[in-house]
Design an enzyme around this catalytic site. Sequence first.
Site, PDB file in Angstrom:
ATOM      1  N   ASN A   7       0.521  -1.035   0.085  1.00  0.00           N
ATOM      2  CA  ASN A   7      -0.136  -0.090  -0.068  1.00  0.00           C
ATOM      3  C   ASN A   7       0.821   1.388   0.091  1.00  0.00           C
ATOM      4  OD1 ASN A   7      -1.991   1.454   0.340  1.00  0.00           O
ATOM      5  ND2 ASN A   7      -2.593   1.397   2.398  1.00  0.00           N
ATOM      6  N   ARG A  99      -3.134  -2.320  -3.075  1.00  0.00           N
ATOM      7  CA  ARG A  99      -4.182  -1.175  -3.359  1.00  0.00           C
ATOM      8  C   ARG A  99      -4.164  -0.070  -3.587  1.00  0.00           C
ATOM      9  NH1 ARG A  99      -4.842   2.893   1.248  1.00  0.00           N
ATOM     10  NH2 ARG A  99      -7.147   3.159   0.982  1.00  0.00           N
ATOM     11  N   HIS A 189     -12.716   2.056   0.814  1.00  0.00           N
ATOM     12  CA  HIS A 189     -12.751   1.273   1.991  1.00  0.00           C
ATOM     13  C   HIS A 189     -13.662   0.234   1.591  1.00  0.00           C
ATOM     14  CE1 HIS A 189     -12.261   4.543   4.998  1.00  0.00           C
ATOM     15  NE2 HIS A 189     -11.501   3.920   4.479  1.00  0.00           N
ATOM     16  N   ARG A 250     -11.367  14.679   8.391  1.00  0.00           N
ATOM     17  CA  ARG A 250     -12.008  15.464   7.399  1.00  0.00           C
ATOM     18  C   ARG A 250     -13.293  15.391   7.893  1.00  0.00           C
ATOM     19  NH1 ARG A 250     -10.770  10.025   4.528  1.00  0.00           N
ATOM     20  NH2 ARG A 250      -9.082  10.763   3.045  1.00  0.00           N
TER      21      ARG A 250
END
Length: 414
Positions: A7, A99, A189, A250
């Site tokens: 990742n 990923r 996700h 966020r």
Amino acid sequence: MNVLVLNAGSSSLKFQIIATDLGRIKDHKDDRICRGEVERTGGEAIITFQRQDEAKRKLTASLRDISAALDYLVRYIASDQSGVTEICSTADINAVGHRVVHGGELFTQSALIDDKVLQGIEDCIDLAPLHNPNNLKGIRAARELFGKGTPQVAVFDTAFHHSLPEQAYLYAIPYHLYRRYRIRRYGFHGTSHRYVAFRYRALRGLTREQTNIITLHLGNGCSAAAIKEGNSVDTSMGMTPLEGLVMGTRSGDLDPAVASLIAAKEGMSSSEVETLLNTQSGLLGISGLTNDMRELLAELEEHQDRRVGLAVDVFCYRARKYIGAYLAGMGGADAVVFTGGIGENSPEIRARICESLEWAGLKIDDAKNQQTVGREGLISTDDSKLLAYAIPTDEELLIARDTVRVILGQPHPS
Ligand code: ADP
């Protein structure tokens, strides 16, 4: 098959090596060989390394970029120092799973990486300018190190949500903007929502088609998904991961006019406002203290700070509102599944989100909720009509499994 899962971020590289094959997937008996992270590449990097369940080790090295980080890592893992007996050279790594954040409308499932797929990931850069370029760097670094003979697979964060119907993915803006720029909800996700949906049906002995749940991934980033008959039919993140639930830093949902007002009043450019909404908002923005839920809960218990309390209230209320919306949108569900660092480890937040959901048939069992920390389990009462579960996510495991399945040409139901 030893699969290296990567990742790649802007200055970090998370990795895991998992030994798996079709038999082990079936028996849920994959082997975790080692895992860790390289942080702060570009200077004196910090490497965290863990073999199986042993204690974590910290190392430092001067690593200029992701490619140097990968090179260093694989050398270290293959050396005697690491204690990893399964990997003695690059040849012992049979495949690499990556990923990849944004697959746009192009990728509806995991894909074996060839030049066409690389081009496709590049074509999605407009939609994820902060993420896809780093993912591409990780793929190119692995190609260079292992050569074209080692298969590589891309697993997209967006792919699980490809089943969203138009009514859920279209924004109510002029349609030509969707046509021209592919502006729509994609959701993220996906690997996590898909994994916990799979574990839920395994725990209950259900088929994919019998899976009607709402999944809440509550980590640093947070998102909800409505999963009907095994398919994602709605999700809270949008064209980017900024929309939806309140997150660590966020804002989640916001009147779009707020962005213009902040820009005008604070003399900021639109990209500066976007950065503010991504990195200075959410739990951190309201509390003024931290994005870390564990610290916020500790602070609340000790000092009852008003803004910390507000941050937690807004976080829980937003999550509950999404449960209600998805129950309505999907015409009822059988369970709510909590995952992610907060969802897996905080009985308090789970209980607060589910507070006053008794009208929907959801009753949290206090004892079960308290006991289910960092492990799978039912956390609702026996007479609850809408069940609640906590299920630890495992995106790396799903990436490793998809890598094997894609390479062997086996269909991989999401
Ligand atoms: P990421 O999205 O970066 O993968 P994680 O899924 O690890 O993040 O989630 C990180 C969040 O989980 C942090 O806000 C952290 O405080 C929270 N968390 C972890 N353990 C607990 C706990 N026991 N109680 C409350 N929050 C927790």
